[in-house]
Design a protein around this motif. Structure first.
Motif, short mmCIF file in Angstrom:
data_model
loop_
_atom_site.label_atom_id
_atom_site.label_comp_id
_atom_site.label_asym_id
_atom_site.label_seq_id
_atom_site.Cartn_x
_atom_site.Cartn_y
_atom_site.Cartn_z
N SER A 1 -7.39 4.47 -1.93
CA SER A 1 -7.14 3.03 -1.76
C SER A 1 -5.76 2.78 -1.16
O SER A 1 -5.60 1.93 -0.28
CB SER A 1 -7.25 2.30 -3.11
OG SER A 1 -8.54 2.43 -3.65
N GLY A 2 -4.77 3.51 -1.66
CA GLY A 2 -3.43 3.37 -1.13
C GLY A 2 -3.25 4.07 0.20
O GLY A 2 -2.56 3.57 1.09
N TYR B 1 0.82 -1.21 0.00
CA TYR B 1 0.00 0.00 0.00
C TYR B 1 0.85 1.26 0.00
O TYR B 1 0.45 2.29 -0.57
CB TYR B 1 -0.97 -0.02 1.19
CG TYR B 1 -2.14 -0.94 0.93
CD1 TYR B 1 -3.22 -0.52 0.17
CD2 TYR B 1 -2.13 -2.25 1.39
CE1 TYR B 1 -4.28 -1.36 -0.10
CE2 TYR B 1 -3.19 -3.12 1.12
CZ TYR B 1 -4.25 -2.67 0.37
OH TYR B 1 -5.29 -3.51 0.09
N GLY B 2 2.02 1.20 0.61
CA GLY B 2 2.90 2.36 0.60
C GLY B 2 3.38 2.71 -0.80
O GLY B 2 3.34 3.88 -1.22
N GLY C 1 -0.29 -3.85 -7.95
CA GLY C 1 -1.60 -3.46 -7.44
C GLY C 1 -2.07 -2.14 -8.01
O GLY C 1 -3.20 -1.99 -8.47
N CYS C 2 -1.19 -1.15 -8.01
CA CYS C 2 -1.53 0.17 -8.54
C CYS C 2 -1.80 0.10 -10.04
O CYS C 2 -2.78 0.66 -10.53
CB CYS C 2 -0.40 1.15 -8.24
SG CYS C 2 -0.72 2.84 -8.77
N LEU C 3 -0.94 -0.63 -10.77
CA LEU C 3 -1.11 -0.74 -12.22
C LEU C 3 -2.43 -1.43 -12.55
O LEU C 3 -3.15 -1.00 -13.47
CB LEU C 3 0.06 -1.53 -12.82
CG LEU C 3 -0.01 -1.77 -14.33
CD1 LEU C 3 0.06 -0.45 -15.10
CD2 LEU C 3 1.12 -2.70 -14.77
N GLY C 4 -2.76 -2.50 -11.82
CA GLY C 4 -4.00 -3.22 -12.10
C GLY C 4 -5.22 -2.34 -11.96
O GLY C 4 -6.09 -2.32 -12.84
N HIS C 5 -5.30 -1.59 -10.86
CA HIS C 5 -6.46 -0.73 -10.65
C HIS C 5 -6.46 0.45 -11.62
O HIS C 5 -7.53 0.89 -12.08
CB HIS C 5 -6.47 -0.23 -9.21
CG HIS C 5 -6.78 -1.30 -8.21
ND1 HIS C 5 -8.03 -1.86 -8.07
CD2 HIS C 5 -6.00 -1.94 -7.30
CE1 HIS C 5 -8.02 -2.77 -7.13
NE2 HIS C 5 -6.80 -2.85 -6.65
N THR D 1 -2.12 2.37 3.79
CA THR D 1 -0.82 2.82 4.30
C THR D 1 -0.93 3.36 5.72
O THR D 1 -0.10 3.07 6.60
CB THR D 1 -0.23 3.90 3.38
OG1 THR D 1 -0.10 3.37 2.05
CG2 THR D 1 1.13 4.35 3.86
N ILE D 2 -1.96 4.17 5.97
CA ILE D 2 -2.14 4.76 7.30
C ILE D 2 -2.37 3.67 8.35
O ILE D 2 -1.78 3.68 9.44
CB ILE D 2 -3.31 5.76 7.30
CG1 ILE D 2 -2.94 7.00 6.46
CG2 ILE D 2 -3.69 6.18 8.71
CD1 ILE D 2 -4.09 7.94 6.19
N ILE D 3 -3.23 2.70 8.02
CA ILE D 3 -3.53 1.63 8.99
C ILE D 3 -2.28 0.80 9.27
O ILE D 3 -1.96 0.50 10.43
CB ILE D 3 -4.66 0.74 8.46
CG1 ILE D 3 -5.97 1.52 8.42
CG2 ILE D 3 -4.82 -0.50 9.35
CD1 ILE D 3 -7.12 0.76 7.80
#
Length: 314
Positions: free
Chosen positions: A193-194, A54-55, A234-238, A198-200
């Motif tokens: 989404s990211g 997520y980061g 993950g980022c590329l897929g979305h 990332t925060i959690i």
């Protein structure tokens, strides 16, 4: 977000399908990376994988979207719904990576496709939509297909199967939340989404910071690249999915979503030599047929609704 069918060209349809299928391979690459990293040979912890996943996702979205759209891309008209979606997405990631620790990639991916059927079955209560018998039948048939995949004698670990079913429930929650944030720009949702994940994971750092600090000395250069790749895939897929649904209507793209089972099974075979057996493929076919059939029914029902024809309770 979708174009009306009358305005579509063959090139747009093909481009939309290509973007969607490519996005599914990217997301399967994310799943395969998580399974590889959490395997016994590498042994990266679940928390560390999720923080990096997520980061990196957040960093990539910020450096690509903010320069083009400005800081207004961070503003959401429904921040609570965005947070709920982010929490559901993180939960689905953690549950699925845990399931992949026990299950082959192809079968685990197939179980995930119970999620959209759960959404349809629960729509009268959670989305206040009219009840339709066809949705409940489709959900029941899809569940039957999943039961064929995870049947006794299939060799699938019960713990992994349980986490796979929990993943489907978390994904269903994510899909419902996605409906509620549809008023926002898709790129805003991509950033959130990211950010939420990332925060959690940052707040949970006190529980696993020692494992995180030990990673540079434990991982090879290739393994480190795979770890960073989780966020990239993950980022590329979305990102590709956003463009796919902007290029062609969701009704035309819906059947191609099931190609992720193919990409998952292919990567599972190429990397680990795991390939679903004949009965597993039968279960996968049942899940796909159920989802495809209800997709056609829903498309016809929506078309009739737009034309002013009353929908039957089917």
């Amino acid at each position: 977000m979708s174009l009306p069918p009358a305005s579509l060209t063959t090139r747009q349809v093909l481009a939309g399908v290509l973007l969607l299928v490519t996005s599914l391979w990217a997301l399967s690459g994310l799943d395969a990376s998580g399974k590889y990293l959490m395997g016994a040979d590498v042994g990266v912890t679940l928390f560390a994988v999720c923080l990096v996943r997520y980061g990196v996702h957040l960093v990539l979205t910020m450096i690509t979207i903010i320069p083009v759209r400005g800081w207004k891309a961070l503003r959401s008209s429904r921040p609570r719904a965005q947070m709920a979606r982010g929490v559901s997405m993180l939960a689905a990631t953690m549950l699925f990576f845990t399931a992949l620790h026990y299950l082959p990639l192809g079968q685990a991916t197939a179980i995930n496709f119970l999620a959209p059927l759960i959404v349809l079955a629960a729509a009268p209560w959670v989305l206040k939509e009219p009840p339709f018998l066809s949705r409940w039948v489709a959900a029941g048939v899809g569940l039957l297909g999943v039961l064929v995949v995870v049947r006794p004698g299939s060799g699938l670990d019960p713990t992994g199967t349980l986490f796979g079913l929990l993943t489907a429930c978390a994904l269903a929650s994510q899909f419902i939340s996605s409906r509620r944030v549809a008023v926002d720009d898709p790129y805003t949702t991509l950033i959130w989404s990211g950010a939420v994940g990332t925060i959690i994971m940052t707040l949970l750092l006190p529980f696993y910071w020692q494992d995180l600090l030990a990673l540079p000395g434990r991982l090879s250069a290739f393994e480190g690249l795979v770890l960073l790749g989780t966020g990239f895939w993950g980022c590329l897929g979305h990102f590709l999915q956003i463009h796919a649904y902007r290029t062609a209507p969701a009704s035309l793209l819906a059947p191609f979503v099931y190609f992720q089972i193919i990409s998952g099974a292919a990567l599972g075979w190429l990397i680990w030599g795991q390939f679903p057996d004949l009965m597993s493929w039968l279960g996968i076919a049942i899940v796909c047929a159920s989802g495809f059939t209800i997709g056609v029914i829903e498309w016809r029902r929506n078309s009739a609704s737009r034309a002013g024809i009353p929908a039957a309770a089917s």
